[in-house]
Write a protein that holds these residues in place. Structure first.
Motif, PDB file in Angstrom:
ATOM      1  N   ARG A  50     -21.056 -37.612  72.251  1.00 40.77           N
ATOM      2  CA  ARG A  50     -22.113 -37.144  71.336  1.00 40.77           C
ATOM      3  C   ARG A  50     -23.469 -37.152  72.037  1.00 40.77           C
ATOM      4  NH1 ARG A  50     -18.603 -39.514  67.370  1.00 40.77           N
ATOM      5  NH2 ARG A  50     -19.337 -41.644  67.694  1.00 40.77           N
ATOM      6  N   TYR A  65     -23.504 -29.623  70.345  1.00 39.58           N
ATOM      7  CA  TYR A  65     -23.852 -30.749  69.477  1.00 39.58           C
ATOM      8  C   TYR A  65     -24.068 -30.262  68.038  1.00 39.58           C
ATOM      9  CZ  TYR A  65     -25.973 -34.704  67.219  1.00 39.58           C
ATOM     10  OH  TYR A  65     -26.217 -35.722  66.331  1.00 39.58           O
ATOM     11  N   ARG A  69     -22.115 -31.325  64.871  1.00 42.89           N
ATOM     12  CA  ARG A  69     -22.765 -32.410  64.148  1.00 42.89           C
ATOM     13  C   ARG A  69     -23.881 -31.958  63.219  1.00 42.89           C
ATOM     14  NH1 ARG A  69     -20.147 -36.737  63.877  1.00 42.89           N
ATOM     15  NH2 ARG A  69     -21.877 -38.200  64.040  1.00 42.89           N
ATOM     16  N   HIS A  78     -29.795 -43.300  63.279  1.00 39.45           N
ATOM     17  CA  HIS A  78     -29.938 -44.638  63.853  1.00 39.45           C
ATOM     18  C   HIS A  78     -30.323 -45.689  62.814  1.00 39.45           C
ATOM     19  CE1 HIS A  78     -29.800 -42.354  67.574  1.00 39.45           C
ATOM     20  NE2 HIS A  78     -29.560 -43.469  68.206  1.00 39.45           N
ATOM     21  N   TRP A  91     -32.049 -50.501  75.844  1.00 44.62           N
ATOM     22  CA  TRP A  91     -31.527 -49.124  75.892  1.00 44.62           C
ATOM     23  C   TRP A  91     -32.176 -48.361  77.054  1.00 44.62           C
ATOM     24  CZ3 TRP A  91     -33.034 -44.075  75.816  1.00 44.62           C
ATOM     25  CH2 TRP A  91     -32.137 -43.120  75.347  1.00 44.62           C
TER      26      TRP A  91
HETATM   27  C1  HEM Z   1     -25.851 -42.801  68.372  1.00 35.81           C
HETATM   28  C2  HEM Z   1     -28.003 -46.977  69.523  1.00 35.81           C
HETATM   29  C3  HEM Z   1     -31.829 -44.538  71.164  1.00 35.81           C
HETATM   30  C4  HEM Z   1     -29.215 -40.482  70.921  1.00 35.81           C
HETATM   31  C5  HEM Z   1     -26.123 -44.143  68.507  1.00 35.81           C
HETATM   32  C6  HEM Z   1     -25.282 -45.204  68.016  1.00 35.81           C
HETATM   33  C7  HEM Z   1     -25.882 -46.374  68.339  1.00 35.81           C
HETATM   34  C8  HEM Z   1     -27.106 -46.058  69.035  1.00 35.81           C
HETATM   35  C9  HEM Z   1     -25.398 -47.776  68.055  1.00 35.81           C
HETATM   36  C10 HEM Z   1     -23.952 -45.005  67.281  1.00 35.81           C
HETATM   37  C11 HEM Z   1     -22.885 -44.698  68.271  1.00 35.81           C
HETATM   38  C12 HEM Z   1     -22.089 -43.466  67.977  1.00 35.81           C
HETATM   39  O1  HEM Z   1     -22.564 -42.334  68.183  1.00 35.81           O
HETATM   40  O2  HEM Z   1     -20.966 -43.655  67.548  1.00 35.81           O
HETATM   41  C13 HEM Z   1     -29.249 -46.684  70.050  1.00 35.81           C
HETATM   42  C14 HEM Z   1     -30.265 -47.664  70.419  1.00 35.81           C
HETATM   43  C15 HEM Z   1     -31.347 -46.980  70.865  1.00 35.81           C
HETATM   44  C16 HEM Z   1     -31.013 -45.563  70.790  1.00 35.81           C
HETATM   45  C17 HEM Z   1     -30.138 -49.177  70.332  1.00 35.81           C
HETATM   46  C18 HEM Z   1     -32.641 -47.623  71.338  1.00 35.81           C
HETATM   47  C19 HEM Z   1     -33.809 -47.062  71.266  1.00 35.81           C
HETATM   48  C20 HEM Z   1     -31.439 -43.230  71.284  1.00 35.81           C
HETATM   49  C21 HEM Z   1     -32.231 -42.169  71.860  1.00 35.81           C
HETATM   50  C22 HEM Z   1     -31.486 -41.032  71.810  1.00 35.81           C
HETATM   51  C23 HEM Z   1     -30.241 -41.364  71.175  1.00 35.81           C
HETATM   52  C24 HEM Z   1     -33.626 -42.366  72.434  1.00 35.81           C
HETATM   53  C25 HEM Z   1     -31.800 -39.654  72.292  1.00 35.81           C
HETATM   54  C26 HEM Z   1     -32.548 -39.399  73.319  1.00 35.81           C
HETATM   55  C27 HEM Z   1     -28.102 -40.749  70.179  1.00 35.81           C
HETATM   56  C28 HEM Z   1     -27.148 -39.751  69.730  1.00 35.81           C
HETATM   57  C29 HEM Z   1     -26.189 -40.415  68.964  1.00 35.81           C
HETATM   58  C30 HEM Z   1     -26.565 -41.826  68.983  1.00 35.81           C
HETATM   59  C31 HEM Z   1     -27.201 -38.255  70.040  1.00 35.81           C
HETATM   60  C32 HEM Z   1     -25.016 -39.770  68.222  1.00 35.81           C
HETATM   61  C33 HEM Z   1     -25.544 -39.236  66.883  1.00 35.81           C
HETATM   62  C34 HEM Z   1     -24.470 -38.579  66.072  1.00 35.81           C
HETATM   63  O3  HEM Z   1     -23.821 -39.261  65.296  1.00 35.81           O
HETATM   64  O4  HEM Z   1     -24.300 -37.347  66.217  1.00 35.81           O
HETATM   65  N1  HEM Z   1     -27.227 -44.694  69.119  1.00 35.81           N
HETATM   66  N2  HEM Z   1     -29.728 -45.426  70.297  1.00 35.81           N
HETATM   67  N3  HEM Z   1     -30.234 -42.698  70.889  1.00 35.81           N
HETATM   68  N4  HEM Z   1     -27.721 -41.978  69.712  1.00 35.81           N
HETATM   69 FE1  HEM Z   1     -28.704 -43.704  69.990  1.00 35.81          FE
END
Ligand code: HEM
Length: 131
Positions: A50, A65, A69, A78, A91
């Motif tokens: 993803r 994507y 999604r 988030h 992160w």
């Molecule tokens: C999903 C944590 C920042 C992009 C997730 C998930 C967690 C997480 C736990 C769920 C996992 C999954 O997809 O099953 C974090 C933490 C961050 C952070 C702790 C700290 C700042 C970011 C940033 C981006 C990002 C900055 C993009 C540049 C994504 C995307 C998904 C995701 C694209 C999947 C969303 C979906 O369900 O389509 N993140 N994330 N994340 N995160 Fe993060």
């Protein structure tokens, strides 16, 4: 006639680079004591996919994507996870290691700086808890 502008995605090596970036990022996440526990699934593979699809789309690559999604709505997606400054920094550490692992012949300094700036901004915007 003017040439269509090359996207960031193409300029940095396309699919191969985004594969390497997200693979390294999740390799780091898997080892990280702060970020790893936030991920609900034992298998990080689907989360990696993803993230890769999202980043490819954001930087001008395939739009898989959104096909799969819908609208990213990343802040909302988030919201189930408590992300404070500590989680953000952890992160970002993983992401910097991943960015650093991409060869300079593919990701030059200017593109690297653009990617780092974006990740900084995006990670800050995902913070949803003061601690
Ligand atoms: C999903 C944590 C920042 C992009 C997730 C998930 C967690 C997480 C736990 C769920 C996992 C999954 O997809 O099953 C974090 C933490 C961050 C952070 C702790 C700290 C700042 C970011 C940033 C981006 C990002 C900055 C993009 C540049 C994504 C995307 C998904 C995701 C694209 C999947 C969303 C979906 O369900 O389509 N993140 N994330 N994340 N995160 Fe993060």
């Amino acid at each position: 006639m003017t040439e269509p502008q090359q996207t960031f995605y193409d300029a940095v090596g396309g699919a191969d680079t985004f594969h390497k970036l997200t693979a390294k990022f999740y390799e780091e996440v898997a080892k990280d004591e702060i970020v790893r526990p936030l991920y609900p699934e034992e298998d990080l593979g689907p989360a990696e996919r993803r993230m890769r699809m999202f980043l490819e789309q954001y930087w001008g690559g395939p739009r898989t994507y959104s096909d799969e999604r819908g609208h990213p709505r990343l802040r909302m997606r988030h919201s189930p996870f408590r992300i404070g400054p500590m989680e953000r920094d952890a992160w970002l550490r993983c992401m910097y290691v991943a960015i650093d692992s991409i060869d300079r012949s593919v990701l030059d300094d200017a593109h690297r700086a653009q990617l780092v700036d974006y990740m900084d901004m995006a990670a800050n915007s995902m913070v949803n808890s003061p601690i």
